[in-house]
Design an enzyme around this catalytic site. Sequence first.
Site, PDB file in Angstrom:
ATOM      1  N   GLY A  79       0.790  -1.233   0.000  1.00 53.76           N
ATOM      2  CA  GLY A  79       0.000   0.000   0.000  1.00 53.76           C
ATOM      3  C   GLY A  79       0.816   1.275   0.000  1.00 53.76           C
ATOM      4  N   GLN A  80       2.162   1.139  -0.035  1.00 52.60           N
ATOM      5  CA  GLN A  80       2.973   2.365  -0.046  1.00 52.60           C
ATOM      6  C   GLN A  80       2.684   3.147  -1.323  1.00 52.60           C
ATOM      7  OE1 GLN A  80       7.114   1.214   0.502  1.00 52.60           O
ATOM      8  NE2 GLN A  80       6.425  -0.377   1.910  1.00 52.60           N
ATOM      9  N   GLU A  81       2.854   4.463  -1.214  1.00 56.05           N
ATOM     10  CA  GLU A  81       2.465   5.343  -2.324  1.00 56.05           C
ATOM     11  C   GLU A  81       3.071   4.898  -3.649  1.00 56.05           C
ATOM     12  OE1 GLU A  81       3.060   9.396  -1.302  1.00 56.05           O
ATOM     13  OE2 GLU A  81       1.929  10.125  -3.045  1.00 56.05           O
ATOM     14  N   LEU A  83       3.802   2.058  -4.644  1.00 57.64           N
ATOM     15  CA  LEU A  83       3.277   0.782  -5.146  1.00 57.64           C
ATOM     16  C   LEU A  83       1.828   0.900  -5.635  1.00 57.64           C
ATOM     17  CD1 LEU A  83       4.630  -1.596  -2.335  1.00 57.64           C
ATOM     18  CD2 LEU A  83       5.566  -1.296  -4.635  1.00 57.64           C
TER      19      LEU A  83
END
Length: 201
Positions: A79-81, A83
């Site tokens: 969920g990192q930006e 990704l």
Amino acid sequence: MGNRQSDHHSLLPCLPSFQALHIVILGLDCAGKTTVLYRLRFNEFVNTVPTKGFNSEKIRVSVGGRRRTTSFHFWDVGGQEKLRPLWRSYTRCADGIVFVVDSVDGERIEEAKTELHKITRLAENHGVPVLVVANKQDLRDSLSLAEMAAMLALHELSAGTPWHLQPACAIIGEGLQEGLEKLHAMIRKRRKLQRQQRKKR
Ligand code: G3D
Ligand code: MG
């Protein structure tokens, strides 16, 4: 189990494998997506590490009060930006989306709302049912369901997107079975409608 990376996101097969429902678990980093996945898979809490690529598990779950189990193929995507642009590759042909939100992360709920609305607005996701998991309800200061629904503007999701907001605590699994039941019911309803529309043509 594993934290896998793939350079072939665009090559993910469009067809869900052997009747398993293709379910994509999305949400901001730290919302509890991987905890949800492993709680469902092992029925116990598993300590997680940040997901760099994706985790994938096929799980049989008894839903809808039926004796037969239904097979769900879950894709838990980082969920990192950086990704998030990859989410689209996983939702292609999804039967359902599980969108996990941290109920105590009031600061980033606007960001979660933006991502939720962005992914459900995509043409290929039109009509795909969304289970919004209000996770970490065990923590003091967690937002109420009504606050979450308003802050995520769930009633502004496109008219064709069925959704359900489920309070949950992924570390002990509370609310997850109930949420899956709702998601399964929405998927079945959508399929029935699609069958009826095909017959009319
Ligand atoms: P992600 O996959 O969405 O990035 P993770 O999130 O599943 O890795 O979880 C992030 C952190 O939130 C983890 O703690 C995890 O234990 C915690 N967490 C997940 N679900 C819940 C919940 O329902 N309640 C509480 N209190 N915590 C939860 P750490 O400490 O490992 O960062
Ligand atoms: Mg993760």
